[in-house]
Design an enzyme around this catalytic site. Structure first.
Site, PDB file in Angstrom:
ATOM      1  N   TYR A  10      -2.072  -1.055  10.221  1.00 58.96           N
ATOM      2  CA  TYR A  10      -2.186  -1.356   8.787  1.00 58.96           C
ATOM      3  C   TYR A  10      -0.937  -0.881   8.035  1.00 58.96           C
ATOM      4  O   TYR A  10      -0.354  -1.615   7.238  1.00 58.96           O
ATOM      5  CB  TYR A  10      -3.450  -0.690   8.225  1.00 58.96           C
ATOM      6  N   SER A  12       0.844  -1.198   0.000  1.00 64.19           N
ATOM      7  CA  SER A  12       0.000   0.000   0.000  1.00 64.19           C
ATOM      8  C   SER A  12       0.873   1.238   0.000  1.00 64.19           C
ATOM      9  O   SER A  12       1.860   1.315   0.741  1.00 64.19           O
ATOM     10  CB  SER A  12      -0.909   0.031   1.226  1.00 64.19           C
TER      11      SER A  12
HETATM   12  N1  LIG Z   1      -8.730  -0.134  -1.628  1.00 65.80           N
HETATM   13  C1  LIG Z   1      -7.641   0.619  -1.430  1.00 65.80           C
HETATM   14  O1  LIG Z   1      -7.675   1.863  -1.434  1.00 65.80           O
HETATM   15  C2  LIG Z   1      -6.310  -0.040  -1.193  1.00 65.80           C
HETATM   16  C3  LIG Z   1      -5.155   0.760  -1.240  1.00 65.80           C
HETATM   17  C4  LIG Z   1      -3.913   0.181  -1.031  1.00 65.80           C
HETATM   18  C5  LIG Z   1      -3.835  -1.176  -0.797  1.00 65.80           C
HETATM   19  N2  LIG Z   1      -4.981  -1.937  -0.767  1.00 65.80           N
HETATM   20  C6  LIG Z   1      -4.826  -3.371  -0.520  1.00 65.80           C
HETATM   21  O2  LIG Z   1      -5.433  -4.073  -1.592  1.00 65.80           O
HETATM   22  C7  LIG Z   1      -6.003  -5.292  -1.096  1.00 65.80           C
HETATM   23  C8  LIG Z   1      -7.492  -5.353  -1.433  1.00 65.80           C
HETATM   24  O3  LIG Z   1      -8.120  -4.168  -0.969  1.00 65.80           O
HETATM   25  P1  LIG Z   1      -9.716  -4.037  -0.970  1.00 65.80           P
HETATM   26  O4  LIG Z   1     -10.023  -2.599  -0.953  1.00 65.80           O
HETATM   27  O5  LIG Z   1     -10.300  -4.892  -2.038  1.00 65.80           O
HETATM   28  O6  LIG Z   1     -10.036  -4.673   0.481  1.00 65.80           O
HETATM   29  P2  LIG Z   1     -11.373  -5.324   1.084  1.00 65.80           P
HETATM   30  O7  LIG Z   1     -11.315  -5.091   2.554  1.00 65.80           O
HETATM   31  O8  LIG Z   1     -12.573  -4.834   0.345  1.00 65.80           O
HETATM   32  O9  LIG Z   1     -11.247  -6.880   0.770  1.00 65.80           O
HETATM   33  C9  LIG Z   1     -10.408  -7.711   1.520  1.00 65.80           C
HETATM   34  C10 LIG Z   1     -10.757  -9.161   1.232  1.00 65.80           C
HETATM   35  O10 LIG Z   1      -9.884  -9.984   2.031  1.00 65.80           O
HETATM   36  C11 LIG Z   1     -10.676 -10.980   2.658  1.00 65.80           C
HETATM   37  N3  LIG Z   1     -10.025 -11.405   3.911  1.00 65.80           N
HETATM   38  C12 LIG Z   1      -9.878 -10.669   5.041  1.00 65.80           C
HETATM   39  N4  LIG Z   1      -9.273 -11.411   5.979  1.00 65.80           N
HETATM   40  C13 LIG Z   1      -9.019 -12.625   5.442  1.00 65.80           C
HETATM   41  C14 LIG Z   1      -8.407 -13.805   5.916  1.00 65.80           C
HETATM   42  N5  LIG Z   1      -7.947 -13.907   7.171  1.00 65.80           N
HETATM   43  N6  LIG Z   1      -8.288 -14.870   5.076  1.00 65.80           N
HETATM   44  C15 LIG Z   1      -8.773 -14.794   3.807  1.00 65.80           C
HETATM   45  N7  LIG Z   1      -9.385 -13.710   3.299  1.00 65.80           N
HETATM   46  C16 LIG Z   1      -9.499 -12.624   4.114  1.00 65.80           C
HETATM   47  C17 LIG Z   1     -12.022 -10.325   2.912  1.00 65.80           C
HETATM   48  O11 LIG Z   1     -13.050 -11.294   3.117  1.00 65.80           O
HETATM   49  C18 LIG Z   1     -12.202  -9.520   1.629  1.00 65.80           C
HETATM   50  O12 LIG Z   1     -12.784 -10.296   0.615  1.00 65.80           O
HETATM   51  C19 LIG Z   1      -5.687  -5.325   0.383  1.00 65.80           C
HETATM   52  O13 LIG Z   1      -4.461  -5.996   0.595  1.00 65.80           O
HETATM   53  C20 LIG Z   1      -5.526  -3.867   0.723  1.00 65.80           C
HETATM   54  O14 LIG Z   1      -4.739  -3.671   1.876  1.00 65.80           O
HETATM   55  C21 LIG Z   1      -6.207  -1.387  -0.950  1.00 65.80           C
END
Ligand SMILES: NC(=O)c1ccc[n+]([C@@H]2O[C@H](COP(=O)([O-])OP(=O)(O)OC[C@H]3O[C@@H](n4cnc5c(N)ncnc54)[C@H](O)[C@@H]3O)[C@@H](O)[C@H]2O)c1
Length: 256
Positions: free
Chosen positions: A162, A149
């Protein structure tokens, strides 16, 4: 752009029930890959995989329940993939505690919250990569993407556990790439800036969203599909000399 070699690959995407993980899975199925959507949200991930298969895409989607923070659960996935495919060509360690985070000063984060988030976001990618290692080694040239991230590079406030977990992911990637290079396995971090998915979250307020967009070189917000091209490239053989890197996709918000 299409990466034709993806059609012959078996790729695991964790956290694929929703959000950006689902977008990675959709893109890879569109490219013809066999994609294992692994998530702890069992019902949603099954529905997501069924929808991808119904859409007449070229590849195949398979749902699998997993808790990436559990070594036993990771071992179960490895066992099932050993029986079904005997190899894994790509792994996207995307699952994380993210959209459910409540922002707060770091001195108000409880030790339980800190520990659980670290178990999922930092220990999870290590546990699953370790469990799948024999299968990744059985591939002709596997590629691992750890999702980081750019919150790390921005010094974002309100979710220190985080930010710390994602800083750890980038460090882990570089060392992993050196330990796995001899097996022909590449490891990179895809580091998104703020991405707005179908899931609402409290980690960006409306004024913060505006401020970040104004700071970007490209003055528009990102959606999940803005992340998928880099993932497809890093998983394909086209990126066969790229490893150990943290690559940002952020519209020019920060520079690493
Ligand atoms: N959306 C953003 O702005 C953003 C920015 C930078 C990084 N990210 C990273 O991108 C990735 C996806 O982001 P997102 O926005 O889709 O997140 P989100 O929270 O919408 O989705 C996360 C997914 O991970 C699953 N999950 C959580 N804990 C789990 C576990 N213990 N075992 C298996 N599955 C599990 C959840 O059920 C969900 O489907 C993440 O790693 C997040 O940190 C997101």
């Amino acid at each position: 752009m299409s990466y034709t070699d993806l059609a012959s690959k078996v790729i695991v995407v964790t956290g694929a029930a929703q959000g950006i993980g689902l977008a990675y899975a959709r893109r890879l199925v569109d490219e013809g890959a066999t994609v294992v959507l692994a998530d702890r949200a069992t019902d949603s991930v099954e529905k997501a995989a069924a929808a991808l298969n119904e859409n007449g895409n070229q590849g195949k989607a398979i749902a699998h329940a997993i808790d990436v923070a559990s070594a036993n659960s990771c071992a179960e996935l490895a066992e099932s993939l050993t029986k079904e495919f005997g190899r894994v060509d790509g792994l996207v360690n995307n699952a994380a505690i993210f959209s459910t985070i409540t922002m707060k000063p770091f001195w108000e984060i409880s030790t339980d919250e800190w520990d659980r988030l670290m178990e999922v976001n930092l220990k999870g990618p290590w546990l699953l990569t370790t469990a799948l290692l024999p299968l990744l080694r059985a591939s002709a040239g596997a590629s691992i993407i750890n999702i980081g991230s750019d919150a790390v590079a921005m010094g974002r406030q309100g979710y220190l556990h985080y930010v710390a977990s994602k800083g750890g992911v980038a460090g882990m990637t570089f060392s992993m790439s050196h330990e796995l290079g001899e097996f022909g396995i590449r490891v990179n971090t895809l580091s998104p800036g703020p991405v707005y998915t179908e899931v609402s979250r409290d980690t960006v307020s409306a004024p913060q969203k505006e401020a970040m967009m104004a700071r970007q070189a490209l003055h528009r917000t990102a959606g999940p599909d803005d992340m998928t091209s880099l993932a497809a490239f890093l998983l394909s053989d086209e990126s066969s000399y790229i490893t150990g890197q943290t690559i940002s996709v952020n519209g020019g918000l920060v520079h690493r």
